[in-house]
Design an enzyme around this catalytic site. Structure first.
Site, PDB file in Angstrom:
ATOM      1  N   THR A  90      57.500  36.285  35.741  1.00 21.96           N
ATOM      2  CA  THR A  90      56.559  36.841  35.258  1.00 21.96           C
ATOM      3  C   THR A  90      56.853  37.787  34.255  1.00 21.96           C
ATOM      4  O   THR A  90      56.659  38.076  33.098  1.00 21.96           O
ATOM      5  CB  THR A  90      55.518  37.392  36.204  1.00 21.96           C
ATOM      6  OG1 THR A  90      54.747  36.310  36.808  1.00 21.96           O
ATOM      7  CG2 THR A  90      54.255  38.167  35.382  1.00 21.96           C
ATOM      8  N   ARG A  91      57.682  39.048  34.925  1.00 22.53           N
ATOM      9  CA  ARG A  91      58.119  40.163  34.308  1.00 22.53           C
ATOM     10  C   ARG A  91      59.410  39.787  33.073  1.00 22.53           C
ATOM     11  O   ARG A  91      59.304  40.396  32.246  1.00 22.53           O
ATOM     12  CB  ARG A  91      58.480  41.041  35.482  1.00 22.53           C
ATOM     13  CG  ARG A  91      57.619  41.907  36.171  1.00 22.53           C
ATOM     14  CD  ARG A  91      57.854  42.282  37.427  1.00 22.53           C
ATOM     15  NE  ARG A  91      57.882  41.129  38.253  1.00 22.53           N
ATOM     16  CZ  ARG A  91      57.075  40.510  38.801  1.00 22.53           C
ATOM     17  NH1 ARG A  91      55.757  40.694  38.777  1.00 22.53           N
ATOM     18  NH2 ARG A  91      57.139  39.305  39.463  1.00 22.53           N
ATOM     19  N   THR A  92      60.163  39.055  33.505  1.00 29.17           N
ATOM     20  CA  THR A  92      61.089  38.753  32.557  1.00 29.17           C
ATOM     21  C   THR A  92      60.708  38.159  31.369  1.00 29.17           C
ATOM     22  O   THR A  92      61.021  38.344  30.040  1.00 29.17           O
ATOM     23  CB  THR A  92      62.380  37.745  33.161  1.00 29.17           C
ATOM     24  OG1 THR A  92      62.721  38.584  34.399  1.00 29.17           O
ATOM     25  CG2 THR A  92      63.521  37.587  32.113  1.00 29.17           C
ATOM     26  N   ARG A 140      67.951  32.842  31.633  1.00 32.58           N
ATOM     27  CA  ARG A 140      67.457  33.096  32.937  1.00 32.58           C
ATOM     28  C   ARG A 140      68.000  31.690  33.977  1.00 32.58           C
ATOM     29  O   ARG A 140      67.014  30.805  33.758  1.00 32.58           O
ATOM     30  CB  ARG A 140      66.114  33.370  33.112  1.00 32.58           C
ATOM     31  CG  ARG A 140      65.669  33.774  34.766  1.00 32.58           C
ATOM     32  CD  ARG A 140      64.061  34.227  34.867  1.00 32.58           C
ATOM     33  NE  ARG A 140      63.686  34.257  35.928  1.00 32.58           N
ATOM     34  CZ  ARG A 140      63.619  35.306  36.748  1.00 32.58           C
ATOM     35  NH1 ARG A 140      64.040  36.713  36.186  1.00 32.58           N
ATOM     36  NH2 ARG A 140      63.221  35.552  38.011  1.00 32.58           N
ATOM     37  N   HIS A 167      71.543  40.710  38.221  1.00 31.82           N
ATOM     38  CA  HIS A 167      70.372  40.904  37.366  1.00 31.82           C
ATOM     39  C   HIS A 167      70.216  42.095  36.688  1.00 31.82           C
ATOM     40  O   HIS A 167      69.485  43.018  37.027  1.00 31.82           O
ATOM     41  CB  HIS A 167      69.072  40.729  38.486  1.00 31.82           C
ATOM     42  CG  HIS A 167      67.732  40.525  37.679  1.00 31.82           C
ATOM     43  ND1 HIS A 167      67.517  40.504  36.396  1.00 31.82           N
ATOM     44  CD2 HIS A 167      66.596  40.300  38.369  1.00 31.82           C
ATOM     45  CE1 HIS A 167      66.297  40.178  36.206  1.00 31.82           C
ATOM     46  NE2 HIS A 167      65.717  40.094  37.365  1.00 31.82           N
ATOM     47  N   GLN A 170      67.182  44.268  35.290  1.00 29.53           N
ATOM     48  CA  GLN A 170      66.216  44.664  36.339  1.00 29.53           C
ATOM     49  C   GLN A 170      66.794  46.189  36.762  1.00 29.53           C
ATOM     50  O   GLN A 170      65.997  47.095  36.781  1.00 29.53           O
ATOM     51  CB  GLN A 170      66.151  44.066  37.650  1.00 29.53           C
ATOM     52  CG  GLN A 170      65.152  44.570  38.641  1.00 29.53           C
ATOM     53  CD  GLN A 170      63.927  44.695  38.470  1.00 29.53           C
ATOM     54  OE1 GLN A 170      63.096  43.847  38.059  1.00 29.53           O
ATOM     55  NE2 GLN A 170      63.376  45.786  38.456  1.00 29.53           N
ATOM     56  N   ASN A 198      71.393  39.404  44.146  1.00 32.62           N
ATOM     57  CA  ASN A 198      71.728  39.436  42.678  1.00 32.62           C
ATOM     58  C   ASN A 198      71.442  40.753  42.322  1.00 32.62           C
ATOM     59  O   ASN A 198      72.073  41.574  41.402  1.00 32.62           O
ATOM     60  CB  ASN A 198      71.486  38.353  41.855  1.00 32.62           C
ATOM     61  CG  ASN A 198      69.793  38.132  41.991  1.00 32.62           C
ATOM     62  OD1 ASN A 198      69.175  38.766  42.848  1.00 32.62           O
ATOM     63  ND2 ASN A 198      69.588  37.179  41.066  1.00 32.62           N
ATOM     64  N   ASP A 262      63.979  43.858  48.192  1.00 32.87           N
ATOM     65  CA  ASP A 262      63.631  42.782  47.234  1.00 32.87           C
ATOM     66  C   ASP A 262      63.100  41.881  48.066  1.00 32.87           C
ATOM     67  O   ASP A 262      63.102  41.800  49.314  1.00 32.87           O
ATOM     68  CB  ASP A 262      64.829  42.649  46.517  1.00 32.87           C
ATOM     69  CG  ASP A 262      64.665  41.531  45.507  1.00 32.87           C
ATOM     70  OD1 ASP A 262      63.295  41.176  45.245  1.00 32.87           O
ATOM     71  OD2 ASP A 262      65.660  40.938  44.840  1.00 32.87           O
ATOM     72  N   SER A 266      64.531  34.223  48.049  1.00 29.80           N
ATOM     73  CA  SER A 266      64.642  34.111  46.834  1.00 29.80           C
ATOM     74  C   SER A 266      64.384  32.305  46.364  1.00 29.80           C
ATOM     75  O   SER A 266      64.140  31.628  47.384  1.00 29.80           O
ATOM     76  CB  SER A 266      66.041  34.056  46.162  1.00 29.80           C
ATOM     77  OG  SER A 266      66.187  35.467  46.257  1.00 29.80           O
ATOM     78  N   MET A 267      64.026  32.302  44.990  1.00 28.83           N
ATOM     79  CA  MET A 267      63.906  30.693  44.580  1.00 28.83           C
ATOM     80  C   MET A 267      65.120  29.834  44.929  1.00 28.83           C
ATOM     81  O   MET A 267      66.111  30.190  44.727  1.00 28.83           O
ATOM     82  CB  MET A 267      63.490  30.746  43.274  1.00 28.83           C
ATOM     83  CG  MET A 267      62.112  31.106  42.753  1.00 28.83           C
ATOM     84  SD  MET A 267      61.509  31.035  40.963  1.00 28.83           S
ATOM     85  CE  MET A 267      62.186  32.670  40.387  1.00 28.83           C
ATOM     86  N   CYS A 302      61.420  45.034  42.928  1.00 27.96           N
ATOM     87  CA  CYS A 302      61.441  44.354  41.544  1.00 27.96           C
ATOM     88  C   CYS A 302      60.398  43.410  41.500  1.00 27.96           C
ATOM     89  O   CYS A 302      60.068  42.936  40.273  1.00 27.96           O
ATOM     90  CB  CYS A 302      62.754  43.745  41.367  1.00 27.96           C
ATOM     91  SG  CYS A 302      63.214  42.383  42.450  1.00 27.96           S
ATOM     92  N   LEU A 303      59.637  43.214  42.555  1.00 28.24           N
ATOM     93  CA  LEU A 303      58.490  41.982  42.728  1.00 28.24           C
ATOM     94  C   LEU A 303      58.826  40.606  42.179  1.00 28.24           C
ATOM     95  O   LEU A 303      59.873  40.561  41.611  1.00 28.24           O
ATOM     96  CB  LEU A 303      57.566  42.760  41.765  1.00 28.24           C
ATOM     97  CG  LEU A 303      56.985  44.271  41.689  1.00 28.24           C
ATOM     98  CD1 LEU A 303      55.941  44.511  40.744  1.00 28.24           C
ATOM     99  CD2 LEU A 303      56.527  44.379  43.214  1.00 28.24           C
ATOM    100  N   ARG A 329      60.370  47.249  32.613  1.00 25.02           N
ATOM    101  CA  ARG A 329      61.089  46.171  32.527  1.00 25.02           C
ATOM    102  C   ARG A 329      61.100  45.690  30.746  1.00 25.02           C
ATOM    103  O   ARG A 329      62.112  45.558  30.158  1.00 25.02           O
ATOM    104  CB  ARG A 329      60.651  44.922  33.151  1.00 25.02           C
ATOM    105  CG  ARG A 329      61.149  45.040  34.462  1.00 25.02           C
ATOM    106  CD  ARG A 329      62.725  44.688  34.582  1.00 25.02           C
ATOM    107  NE  ARG A 329      62.986  43.576  34.188  1.00 25.02           N
ATOM    108  CZ  ARG A 329      62.920  42.059  34.670  1.00 25.02           C
ATOM    109  NH1 ARG A 329      62.368  41.912  35.741  1.00 25.02           N
ATOM    110  NH2 ARG A 329      62.989  41.112  34.086  1.00 25.02           N
TER     111      ARG A 329
END
Length: 353
Positions: A90-92, A140, A167, A170, A198, A262, A266-267, A302-303, A329
């Protein structure tokens, strides 16, 4: 000195003193000539203290001129950016896409359905093709080596929008947020309480260069990479800051100005979720943990955030800077893109660091 000249002198001095008290300082001359145009940004390990400070200065300048002063700055008019996203965000995506457009440029979003790096076309060929079609590439990706391949073959700047190793965009947002809140960065203690991932790696490559002490608490088996630790230790020694690694969250939080965490999963790590939640017991950021920090402690994340990482009492409190952090960001990616593509000089006074 005449009365009129003395009056002007005093007015200038008062203005400078006011700006200084608001987080602005001197030193613009030393950073005004830092060359960044044409560079790539895969990791902040490649950037000096002066270069990182300039990136933050440009970012704060753009935020001031565009958001506060309502100025239109088409600094990237006529330029285009390829945005390669192997992993959703979302943010990136929102920060880079809206930021580039706000500066007059044209962003082009490419998902894994549009471009298959190293599958339908080699990363080498992709880098050369995109170099002829756009002015900058933000990627990314899952593997940091993909970025290194792109950067090696591209003739335009490559920005790391996230990889398994770093990252950087961020961390620029995090430090701009802290500079705005505290007025300066040098001497602050940041405590990372969570996974050795990261985002932490990027903190470790940056904190010492800004005079920031770093305390890290990770469960055993979830420590940062050894090579990153060794480089962080070298940077800490070079810049005279403290670097502490522990597996005790309360020890890390004690005496800290900033508590950071964080996602624990993670994904790509979904199959490990049950084990990770068990291993990270005791790592949730709470007011009890904050009670051993400094009285002025704040919180960053960082969400997106999960309840097990930080409770609502902290996350939605006045100590939480997460939504300013998310907004920054946008301003920091804009500052980075402007710095890599133009010779822009900030108009506001240099920030205090």
């Amino acid at each position: 000195m005449s009365a009129q000249l003395l009056s002007v002198h005093n007015t200038v001095f008062k203005c400078f003193k006011t700006l200084s008290s608001r987080g602005f300082g001197s030193g613009a001359a030393s950073l005004g000539s830092v060359p960044l145009k044409g560079r790539s940004c895969l990791t902040l390990q490649d950037f000096s203290s002066e270069e990182i400070k300039r990136l933050l200065w440009v970012s704060r300048d753009l935020k001031h001129r565009i958001k506060q002063e309502k100025q239109y700055l088409p600094l990237l008019q006529g330029k285009s950016m390829a945005m390669i996203f192997e992993k959703r965000s979302t943010r990136t995506r929102m920060s880079a896409e809206t930021g580039f457009a706000l500066l007059g440029g044209h962003p082009c979003f490419l998902t894994s359905q549009d471009i298959h790096l190293g599958v339908n076309e080699s990363s080498t060929d992709t880098a050369r093709v995109l170099s002829g079609l756009c002015d900058i590439v933000l990627a990314r990706v899952y593997s940091h080596s993909t970025l290194e391949e792109l950067e090696k073959e591209a003739s335009v700047p490559i920005i790391n929008g996230l990889s398994d190793l770093y990252h950087p965009i961020q961390i620029l947002a995090d430090f701009l947020t802290l500079q705005e809140h505290y007025g300066s960065l040098s001497g602050l203690t940041v405590s990372w309480i969570g996974d050795g991932n990261n985002v932490l790696h990027s903190f470790m490559m940056t904190a010492a260069k800004l005079g920031v002490h770093l305390k890290i608490a990770t469960p055993k088996g979830y420590e940062p990479q050894r090579s990153v630790i060794e480089e962080a230790q070298r940077l800490s020694k070079q810049h005279g800051t403290r670097l502490v690694l522990t597996s005790d969250p309360m020890e890390a939080a004690r005496g800290s100005n900033v508590l950071v965490t964080d996602t624990w999963v993670s994904m790509g790590q979904e199959e490990e979720k049950k084990k990770r939640l068990q291993d990270f017991k005791g790592y949730q950021i709470t007011m009890q943990m904050g009670s051993v920090a400094e009285p002025n402690w704040t919180f960053l994340h960082c969400l997106p955030r999960k309840m097990e990482e930080v409770d609502d009492q902290v996350f939605y409190s006045s100590r939480s800077l997460v939504f300013s952090e998310a907004e920054n960001r946008k301003w920091t990616i804009m500052g980075l893109m402007v710095s890599l593509l133009t010779d822009y000089t900030p108009q506001i006074p240099m920030l205090k660091f």
